[in-house]
Structures are given as structure tokens and as C-alpha cells.
Design a protein around this motif. Structure first.
Motif, short mmCIF file in Angstrom:
data_model
loop_
_atom_site.label_atom_id
_atom_site.label_comp_id
_atom_site.label_asym_id
_atom_site.label_seq_id
_atom_site.Cartn_x
_atom_site.Cartn_y
_atom_site.Cartn_z
N GLU A 54 0.83 -1.21 0.00
CA GLU A 54 0.00 0.00 0.00
C GLU A 54 0.86 1.25 0.00
O GLU A 54 0.54 2.25 -0.63
CB GLU A 54 -0.90 0.02 1.24
N THR A 112 -1.28 3.26 -2.93
CA THR A 112 -2.73 3.10 -2.87
C THR A 112 -3.27 3.72 -1.57
O THR A 112 -4.45 4.04 -1.49
CB THR A 112 -3.13 1.62 -2.92
N PHE A 113 -2.38 3.89 -0.57
CA PHE A 113 -2.80 4.52 0.67
C PHE A 113 -3.26 5.97 0.46
O PHE A 113 -4.07 6.47 1.22
CB PHE A 113 -1.66 4.51 1.69
N TYR A 114 -2.70 6.64 -0.55
CA TYR A 114 -3.06 8.05 -0.76
C TYR A 114 -4.57 8.23 -0.90
O TYR A 114 -5.13 9.20 -0.41
CB TYR A 114 -2.40 8.61 -2.03
N VAL A 115 -5.22 7.29 -1.59
CA VAL A 115 -6.66 7.45 -1.79
C VAL A 115 -7.47 6.82 -0.67
O VAL A 115 -8.66 7.06 -0.56
CB VAL A 115 -7.14 6.87 -3.15
N VAL A 116 -6.83 6.01 0.16
CA VAL A 116 -7.56 5.39 1.27
C VAL A 116 -7.50 6.29 2.50
O VAL A 116 -8.52 6.60 3.11
CB VAL A 116 -6.96 4.01 1.61
N LEU A 159 -1.98 13.93 4.62
CA LEU A 159 -1.06 12.82 4.38
C LEU A 159 0.30 13.11 5.01
O LEU A 159 1.00 12.20 5.44
CB LEU A 159 -0.88 12.56 2.87
N PRO A 170 -4.90 12.22 -6.07
CA PRO A 170 -3.45 12.34 -5.94
C PRO A 170 -2.78 12.41 -7.31
O PRO A 170 -3.41 12.11 -8.34
CB PRO A 170 -3.03 11.06 -5.23
N TYR A 219 -2.89 5.65 -8.11
CA TYR A 219 -2.83 4.20 -8.29
C TYR A 219 -3.80 3.56 -7.31
O TYR A 219 -3.96 4.03 -6.19
CB TYR A 219 -1.40 3.69 -8.06
N PHE A 255 -14.83 2.38 -1.42
CA PHE A 255 -14.78 3.75 -0.91
C PHE A 255 -16.17 4.23 -0.48
O PHE A 255 -16.31 4.94 0.50
CB PHE A 255 -14.19 4.70 -1.96
N GLN A 293 -13.42 8.71 -8.13
CA GLN A 293 -13.40 8.45 -6.68
C GLN A 293 -13.34 9.76 -5.89
O GLN A 293 -13.78 9.80 -4.74
CB GLN A 293 -12.27 7.50 -6.30
#
Ligand code: ADP
Ligand code: MG
Lengths: 268, 315
Positions: free
Chosen positions: A85, A90-94, B59, B87, B91, B105, B152
Motif C-alpha cells: 500500500e 494506494t494509501f493516498y486514496v484510502v 497525508l 493524488p 494508483y 470507498f 473516486q
């Protein structure tokens, strides 16, 4: 107290996704098939053993193989899933969704718990199958021994998630295996500490280190009852329940530490 | 106080743990974004745009300074429930289909199943992925992933959309679609904050911009303010400019634009004198036109006039 462990809905969403990830990953599926194959083939070893010892070998070795493979799966998945992640971002969007980082960790944990349960059931089926083939009598303690094996894997999963919250995957894997090995042999230290001879009885510094290890690490012998199974000593569900509470305590501790570190971490 | 984003003296210093190197990626940036505007966060590669955006979504933590988003702290649950974030080079879980991804999501957002299904379908249609709904994300091109990223970011019907380089990885048609989409989001009353190092097509889009360079705000304001400063005239003449004229004050640039045609960029104040000198030198003046600075020129000027800055703009 409400929300101490986060929102069940969000945790479940992450858990479900973690489960799907493993289910669609060829490497993990390969690992699972290899594990079942290993348990089945470990039974072939018993063919070399003397007849009256066959039952012992089958029971002991089979259970040990299952317990070890569960730990291997727990370590590799626990480490790889978090690393992936971060590495693939992929963490950026989670993490930018309305979800706590502790909830993401909990979700990963529960997803892995489900995967470990499925792996356990499959390996246990191979084990029981080979026992039946050789006319080894089944005992319901075996179920309890298997549940304890699963608990140990869950504990190791939480350790792996803890280390991956700050260390590189290789280091996390090494540290987690270290905790596993030390935790497995902690009862040896306890015996030495209780004794009147040897370095641990005389050297204060060594004694302090040993004591710290005994307090600071989970005692995994709690979950490994192969001997009892062979000797016919009943395990009992009350023991399983107590072991479960012990296991849950450690898991919550490692999860809380991991969450603390994870919350502060930059995802640059 | 209708600032959707308020950033004050925001700084971020990255420390590489083993090499003792410090990178001050953002050096005390201050700006505000108002409700309902399209705000362009512009600057060449390495300017600190992504670092700033990451601080706006929690972040990464600022080294010092303050950022408020929708009146709250960046990255908190209450704030992120009302924000959409794309972002840079997004990905996703590549073993999922876009529908499955958005569903995960959607669950996190707490949208009921029926609403999830309906919104996912309409969003995938909106970003032009209606036909790719059932395909695994592993097989998606960069441009398609960018579209998934936009979908998203809109899943929770956010008040504020933060987009990091939304046009990158897209062909001109795709870029046009994103620009139209941003304009539509504004029409719906949403605030759009986007970063870009590509300036093509965005001049008419932004209400206000910040131009960031090496971690510092170099320009801020409406595009009109920025582009009318340093107003100039453009003069086309037949033939070459004699040496005697090429050093005149107020002459900003000369270049050949065709066979036997030279273009001069001249400060407005110096234009009359320049025209007289050209006529005295018996050159044929083909055209005189008013011209403001373009965003591209402002950008290059900001980034330094060297070839490196120019290349960054083009890249
Ligand atoms: N994690 C990091 N560690 C060290 N330096 C970084 C890190 N992330 C970005 N930087 C540096 O910070 C500067 C700004 O980067 P970035 O915010 O990505 O710029 P932009 O998005 O405008 O291209 C660059 O010099 C980049 O190398
Ligand atoms: Mg960037």
C-alpha cells in the motif's frame, strides 16, 4: 467508550477488501496451495516411522506443520500487504477518506484473520484426512488445538502489522520472526528465572533482561499444545477462552502501538 | 469568512534519514481559496505543489505554519467527509474493477447500497469509463486511471475538490473533458483547487491562481491582474532589424516569425518611440497589436529565463 475501536462499518470495508486482495493474488494462492501440500506430504514422513509411533508423529508433526505455516502466512501477508500500500501509494486514496488510520490497520487485521481461518480449515482438512487414512482416532481436543494455532497466527499478524507501521518489509519480517522465536521459547527463560542455579540466578543484569523479555513478549507456548494432545491431556474450552483473552490483550496492545505510530507518520 | 482553504506560513522540510540532507519543499506559503471558485495552483515540477496538497489532506504534517480546510484541521474525519482528493499519478487496488473500487470507498463514506450503486454508475459514465466498468484496474492505462481517480474524488459529492495534476496523462481531448468537468463542478457550487505544471487550456478556467516556485509563492491573484501587468505591444516588421535598433530601451524580445518577418515585443510606453525609429530606418511595419503577457510567459519568467525553466513548463 463509543468509537474506541473505530467504526465497524469502515473496518469491515477494509477487511473485506483485504480478503479479496489475498483471494485474487496468485502468489498468496500459491502459498496457500503449497501449505496444504506441505501438510499432506508431511504425513508421508510418518510412513518411515515405526508403527506404534505413527499416531504420535502424525498428530504432533501435522499440528506443528499447520501452526508453523499459519505463522509464515501471517508474517508474509502482514508485512507485504502494508508495504504494498505504501510502495504503490494506494494509501493516498484510502487515508484521505474519512477513516482513521487505526481503522485501516484493524481492517487489515480482520481481513487477514479471515484468510488465516480459511487456510487453517484447509490445512486441518488435509491433516484430518491423513489421520483418518491411517486409522488414527480423532479427538475433539484437536479442534481446540487448531483454534489455539489460529490465535497464535492472529497474534503474530498484529506483530507484523506493528513492525510494518514503521520498518521496511525485510526488517519487519525479521523482527516479527524474532518475536515468534523468542515468544516460543519464553517458558525456557521462565524456568531458568525460577531456578536457583545458572547465570540468571546470579547475574542481576542478565536477570533483569530476562525478566523484561518475559514481561514484554507474548508467551506463545500458551498456544502450542501438541504435547498435551499426544499425551491425551484434555485441553478444554475454558483453557481456550483464557488463551483467547491473553491473545486479544496482546493484539490490542500491538494494534494500539501500531496506530499510534501510523497516525504520526508522513505519507510523502 | 468564507475561505474554504486558508493556508498561513505553511512550511515543510523533508529530512532524508540516513543522508543528512534537508529539503525545504515548501517555504512559508500563504494563500486563501474562496468558496465556489476554481483555484489554479501552478508552478514547474518540484515547486512544492504536491507537498502542499498532501498537507491539505493530512497525508503529511507541516513542519510549521497552519492550514485550515473547510474550517477544520486537514485530514480529520469531519473534513475529509466533505472533500474529494485526486493524488498525482493515482494508483488503486489493481485487482478490483473500477466499480468494486468505488464500492469499497462508498462503504467507507457510509453511503447506503442503493445510492452507492446509482452514484458509481453515473460517475463512471461521467468520466467516460462506462464501458470499462467490469475490467480489472491492472489493465488500465494511465489516462484511464486518472479518470478513475476523478470518479473516486467525486464519490461523496464533495464541497471541495482537490486535484493534483488532473490533466497529466491525458490527451488533448481528455484534458478538454477535465476542464469542462471542473467548470461544471463550479457551476454546481463546488470549490475546485487544482495543481498543474501544464498551462495549455487553463487560462480561461481559473478564477484565481497562485504561482509557486521553489517552495515560494511568486504571484497570486486573478489571472486578469497577473496577465495585464507589464502590458506590451507587438510589432511585426518586414525584413531584419538593423543592429542599431536591437539595443533600444523597451524592446523586450525579437524573433523571426516567417520568411522576412520579424516580431518585436515592446513595452507599451516605449512603443511610439520604437515605431518612429522603425519608420526612420525605412522598415515596413506590417502590424501593431496590443498584447498582454501570457500565463506561459509569466510562468517562464517566474521559473527563471534559462532553458531549464522553459523545459519544465513544456514537460
Ligand atoms: N518525501 C520527500 N523527501 C524528500 N524530498 C522530497 C519529498 N517529496 C518531495 N520532495 C522534494 O520537494 C520538492 C517539491 O516537490 P513536490 O511537492 O513534489 O513538487 P511539485 O508537485 O510542484 O512538482 C522537490 O524538490 C522534491 O524533490
Ligand atoms: Mg507534483
Amino acid at each position: 467508550m463509543k468509537g474506541l475501536f473505530g467504526s465497524p462499518r469502515r473496518v469491515a470495508a477494509i477487511a473485506r477488501n483485504t480478503f479479496i486482495e489475498a483471494g485474487r493474488n496468485r502468489a498468496f494462492i500459491g502459498l496457500g496451495i503449497a501449505a496444504i501440500g506441505l501438510v499432506a506430504s508431511s504425513m508421508a514422513v510418518s510412513g518411515l516411522a515405526i508403527a506404534d509411533q505413527m499416531a504420535r508423529v502424525l498428530v504432533d508433526f501435522g499440528l506443528f506443520a499447520i501452526s508453523l505455516l499459519e505463522v509464515v502466512i501471517a508474517v508474509t501477508m502482514g508485512v507485504i500487504l502494508v508495504f504494498k500500500e505504501i510502495d504503490r501509494k494506494t494509501f493516498y486514496v484510502v487515508l484521505t477518506k474519512p477513516i482513521r488510520r487505526s481503522e485501516v490497520l484493524a481492517g487489515k487485521f480482520f481481513g487477514l484473520a479471515a484468510i488465516l481461518a480459511i487456510a487453517l480449515v484447509l490445512m486441518a482438512a488435509a491433516w484430518v484426512g491423513s489421520l483418518l487414512l491411517r486409522d488414527v482416532p480423532l479427538r475433539h481436543d484437536m479442534v481446540q488445538a487448531l483454534v489455539l494455532t489460529w490465535m497464535q497466527a492472529l497474534l503474530i499478524t498484529s506483530v507484523a502489522l506493528f513492525f510494518s507501521s514503521f520498518a521496511s518489509p525485510v526488517l519487519s519480517g525479521v523482527f516479527t520472526l524474532g518475536v515468534y522465536l523468542a515468544g516460543t521459547s519464553i517458558y525456557v527463560l521462565e524456568d531458568l528465572l525460577a531456578g536457583r542455579k545458572g547465570m540468571l540466578a546470579t547475574n542481576e543484569a542478565a536477570r533483569a533482561v530476562a525478566k523484561a523479555a518475559v514481561v514484554g513478549l507474548p508467551d506463545l507456548s500458551v498456544f502450542n499444545l501438541g504435547k498435551e494432545l499426544i499425551l491425551g491431556i484434555p485441553i478444554g474450552w475454558d483453557y481456550v477462552a483464557a488463551a483467547g483473552a491473553y491473545c486479544a490483550g496482546w493484539i490490542v496492545l500491538f494494534w494500539a502501538l501500531a496506530a499510534l505510530i501510523f497516525e504520526r507518520r508522513d505519507f510523502a | 469568512m468564507d475561505d474554504v482553504i486558508a493556508v498561513e506560513g505553511l512550511r515543510k522540510v523533508f529530512r532524508t534519514p540516513f543522508r543528512r540532507r534537508r529539503v525545504e519543499a515548501v517555504k512559508g506559503v500563504t494563500f486563501q481559496v474562496r468558496r465556489g471558485e476554481i483555484f489554479g495552483f501552478l508552478g514547474p515540477n518540484g515547486a512544492g505543489k504536491t507537498t502542499t496538497l498532501k498537507m491539505l489532506v493530512g497525508l503529511i504534517r507541516p513542519t510549521s505554519g497552519r492550514a485550515r480546510v473547510l474550517g477544520g484541521d486537514p485530514g480529520t474525519l469531519e473534513v475529509m467527509a466533505r472533500v474529494g482528493f485526486l493524488p498525482e499519478q493515482p494508483y488503486f487496488y489493481d485487482y478490483l474493477t473500477p466499480g468494486e473500487l468505488l464500492d469499497v470507498f462508498g462503504q467507507v463514506f457510509g453511503l447506503p447500497r442503493a445510492l452507492r450503486r446509482q452514484r458509481i454508475d453515473s460517475l463512471l459514465d461521467l468520466v467516460g469509463l462506462g464501458d470499462a466498468k467490469g475490467r480489472v484496474l491492472r489493465k488500465f492505462s494511465k489516462g484511464m486511471l486518472q479518470r478513475v481517480g476523478i470518479a473516486q474524488a467525486l464519490l461523496n459529492d464533495p464541497e471541495l475538490v482537490l486535484l493534483d495534476e488532473p490533466m497529466s496523462g491525458l490527451d488533448p481531448v481528455g484534458r478538454k473533458e477535465i476542464i469542462d468537468l471542473m467548470a461544471r463542478l463550479k457551476d454546481q457550487g463546488k470549490t475546485v483547487f487544482f495543481s498543474s505544471h501544464i498551462l495549455a487550456d487553463i487560462e480561461r478556467l481559473c478564477d484565481r491562481v497562485v504561482i509557486l516556485h521553489k517552495g515560494e509563492v511568486k504571484h497570486a491573484g486573478t489571472l486578469k491582474e497577473l496577465l495585464t501587468q507589464g502590458e506590451r505591444k507587438e510589432i511585426l516588421v518586414a525584413g531584419e532589424l538593423p543592429d542599431g535598433l536591437s539595443g533600444r530601451p523597451g524592446l523586450l524580445a525579437t524573433d523571426r516569425v516567417g520568411p522576412g518577418v520579424t516580431r518585436l515585443a515592446v513595452e507599451s510606453a516605449a512603443a511610439d518611440a520604437m515605431l518612429r525609429a522603425l519608420l526612420d530606418a525605412r522598415l515596413e511595419v506590417l502590424q501593431v497589436a496590443d498584447r498582454g503577457i501570457t500565463l506561459e510567459e509569466l510562468f517562464v519568467k517566474t521559473a527563471g529565463s534559462g532553458p531549464v525553466g522553459a523545459r519544465e513548463v513544456a514537460g
